[in-house]
Design a protein around this motif. Structure first.
Motif, PDB file in Angstrom:
ATOM      1  N   ALA A   1       0.837  -1.205   0.000  1.00 18.65           N
ATOM      2  CA  ALA A   1       0.000   0.000   0.000  1.00 18.65           C
ATOM      3  C   ALA A   1       0.875   1.259   0.000  1.00 18.65           C
ATOM      4  O   ALA A   1       0.676   2.177  -0.814  1.00 18.65           O
ATOM      5  CB  ALA A   1      -0.896  -0.003   1.242  1.00 18.65           C
ATOM      6  N   LEU A   2       1.847   1.288   0.889  1.00 18.00           N
ATOM      7  CA  LEU A   2       2.655   2.503   1.054  1.00 18.00           C
ATOM      8  C   LEU A   2       3.579   2.722  -0.140  1.00 18.00           C
ATOM      9  O   LEU A   2       3.702   3.834  -0.645  1.00 18.00           O
ATOM     10  CB  LEU A   2       3.445   2.419   2.362  1.00 18.00           C
ATOM     11  N   ARG A   3       4.206   1.653  -0.600  1.00 13.04           N
ATOM     12  CA  ARG A   3       5.091   1.777  -1.771  1.00 13.04           C
ATOM     13  C   ARG A   3       4.317   2.333  -2.961  1.00 13.04           C
ATOM     14  O   ARG A   3       4.778   3.228  -3.669  1.00 13.04           O
ATOM     15  CB  ARG A   3       5.644   0.399  -2.170  1.00 13.04           C
ATOM     16  N   THR A   4       3.119   1.780  -3.181  1.00 14.07           N
ATOM     17  CA  THR A   4       2.330   2.191  -4.345  1.00 14.07           C
ATOM     18  C   THR A   4       1.911   3.657  -4.221  1.00 14.07           C
ATOM     19  O   THR A   4       1.982   4.421  -5.185  1.00 14.07           O
ATOM     20  CB  THR A   4       1.101   1.274  -4.494  1.00 14.07           C
ATOM     21  N   ALA A   5       1.493   4.054  -3.026  1.00 11.61           N
ATOM     22  CA  ALA A   5       1.078   5.448  -2.821  1.00 11.61           C
ATOM     23  C   ALA A   5       2.261   6.404  -3.007  1.00 11.61           C
ATOM     24  O   ALA A   5       2.131   7.456  -3.640  1.00 11.61           O
ATOM     25  CB  ALA A   5       0.474   5.618  -1.430  1.00 11.61           C
ATOM     26  N   ILE A   6       3.416   6.028  -2.496  1.00 14.12           N
ATOM     27  CA  ILE A   6       4.593   6.904  -2.598  1.00 14.12           C
ATOM     28  C   ILE A   6       5.010   7.082  -4.064  1.00 14.12           C
ATOM     29  O   ILE A   6       5.224   8.200  -4.530  1.00 14.12           O
ATOM     30  CB  ILE A   6       5.760   6.346  -1.739  1.00 14.12           C
TER      31      ILE A   6
ATOM     32  N   PHE B   1       1.280  -0.313   9.651  1.00 12.09           N
ATOM     33  CA  PHE B   1       1.564   0.715   8.641  1.00 12.09           C
ATOM     34  C   PHE B   1       2.704   1.633   9.111  1.00 12.09           C
ATOM     35  O   PHE B   1       3.551   2.017   8.310  1.00 12.09           O
ATOM     36  CB  PHE B   1       0.291   1.514   8.310  1.00 12.09           C
ATOM     37  N   GLU B   2       2.711   1.974  10.404  1.00 12.76           N
ATOM     38  CA  GLU B   2       3.787   2.846  10.902  1.00 12.76           C
ATOM     39  C   GLU B   2       5.145   2.174  10.770  1.00 12.76           C
ATOM     40  O   GLU B   2       6.122   2.786  10.353  1.00 12.76           O
ATOM     41  CB  GLU B   2       3.515   3.223  12.370  1.00 12.76           C
ATOM     42  N   GLU B   3       5.193   0.884  11.122  1.00 14.92           N
ATOM     43  CA  GLU B   3       6.458   0.146  11.000  1.00 14.92           C
ATOM     44  C   GLU B   3       6.918   0.100   9.553  1.00 14.92           C
ATOM     45  O   GLU B   3       8.088   0.302   9.247  1.00 14.92           O
ATOM     46  CB  GLU B   3       6.254  -1.292  11.463  1.00 14.92           C
TER      47      GLU B   3
ATOM     48  N   ARG C   1      10.275   1.729   7.760  1.00 15.08           N
ATOM     49  CA  ARG C   1      11.261   0.960   6.984  1.00 15.08           C
ATOM     50  C   ARG C   1      11.474   1.556   5.605  1.00 15.08           C
ATOM     51  O   ARG C   1      12.576   1.556   5.080  1.00 15.08           O
ATOM     52  CB  ARG C   1      10.798  -0.495   6.840  1.00 15.08           C
ATOM     53  N   LEU C   2      10.388   2.056   4.985  1.00 15.95           N
ATOM     54  CA  LEU C   2      10.515   2.607   3.626  1.00 15.95           C
ATOM     55  C   LEU C   2      11.244   3.941   3.654  1.00 15.95           C
ATOM     56  O   LEU C   2      11.890   4.329   2.682  1.00 15.95           O
ATOM     57  CB  LEU C   2       9.138   2.803   2.992  1.00 15.95           C
ATOM     58  N   ASN C   3      11.064   4.670   4.766  1.00 17.65           N
ATOM     59  CA  ASN C   3      11.769   5.922   5.016  1.00 17.65           C
ATOM     60  C   ASN C   3      11.808   6.844   3.807  1.00 17.65           C
ATOM     61  O   ASN C   3      12.881   7.182   3.296  1.00 17.65           O
ATOM     62  CB  ASN C   3      13.207   5.596   5.482  1.00 17.65           C
ATOM     63  N   PRO C   4      10.626   7.263   3.305  1.00 12.43           N
ATOM     64  CA  PRO C   4      10.616   8.106   2.108  1.00 12.43           C
ATOM     65  C   PRO C   4      11.238   9.474   2.382  1.00 12.43           C
ATOM     66  O   PRO C   4      11.004  10.046   3.431  1.00 12.43           O
ATOM     67  CB  PRO C   4       9.132   8.243   1.782  1.00 12.43           C
ATOM     68  N   ALA C   5      12.031   9.941   1.441  1.00 10.02           N
ATOM     69  CA  ALA C   5      12.687  11.235   1.646  1.00 10.02           C
ATOM     70  C   ALA C   5      11.796  12.342   1.089  1.00 10.02           C
ATOM     71  O   ALA C   5      11.042  12.119   0.173  1.00 10.02           O
ATOM     72  CB  ALA C   5      14.022  11.239   0.948  1.00 10.02           C
TER      73      ALA C   5
END
Ligand code: ADP
Length: 178
Positions: A138-143, A168-170, A174-178
């Motif tokens: 979910a997060l990768r796709t949204a980013i 989701f927070e964890e 981990r993805l740590n988007p800049a």
């Protein structure tokens, strides 16, 4: 928890998606679009019977695709109905379908000029997708989508309980988007 992706915001909150004031909310529907349990049932109850009437005219939705209706009694102007995959063990095709459900929802949002969208954790209830894996998809796709489409200013994940929020927070940590 909130991070910036370019000029846009990606946010994680615990709450009820039916109460969101984003322009669109996303429904984790089934392929018939004729209502179900979980988040789907809650959205139909809050929107009122006109939502089901509009859904009846759409003729269903494929897994990994998304369609849009009005929001009726909801604060959100639109409901984007998407269908996530049923989890059947680790499988690249299942992952691709979950990714597609998020991406198609955001593409449909763009066609309506929507700039803020709230998502539930698609496929993590009745459809059985493991939380950690679902959160990361979910997060990768949204980013990736926000990086390419700054027209969308806000993506908010509305997680129904503490356990889902923490997953989701964890994952976002981990993805740590800049
Ligand atoms: P799926 O069939 O895609 O698994 P479910 O509705 O069963 O869909 O569950 C998806 C997620 O939505 C689960 O994490 C569940 O806890 C959550 N959920 C249920 N009701 C709500 C709600 N009102 N707002 C936000 N999330 C919800």
């Amino acid at each position: 928890m909130k991070v910036k992706i370019g000029s846009s915001v990606l946010e994680l909150v615990q709450g009820d998606i039916t109460q969101q004031d984003t322009e669109a909310i996303v429904n984790a529907a089934n392929r018939t679009l004729l209502g179900g349990g979980g988040v789907d049932g809650a959205i139909h109850r809050a929107a009122g019977p006109e939502l089901l009437a509009e859904c009846r005219n759409l003729g269903g939705c494929d897994t990994g695709d998304a369609v849009v209706t009005r929001g009726y009694k909801l604060k959100a102007k639109y409901v984007i109905h998407t269908v996530g995959p049923v989890y059947q063990g680790p499988n690249p095709n299942t992952e691709r379908l979950l990714e597609s459900a998020y991406r198609r929802s955001l593409e449909v949002a763009l066609t309506k000029g929507v700039y803020s969208v709230a998502f539930p954790a698609i496929s993590t209830g009745a459809y059985g997708y493991p939380l950690g894996e679902a959160a990361s998809v979910a997060l990768r796709t949204a980013i990736v989508f926000l990086q390419a489409h700054p027209e969308i200013k806000l993506v908010r994940f509305v997680l129904f309980n503490q356990r889902v929020l923490e997953a989701f927070e964890e994952s976002l940590g981990r993805l740590n988007p800049a």
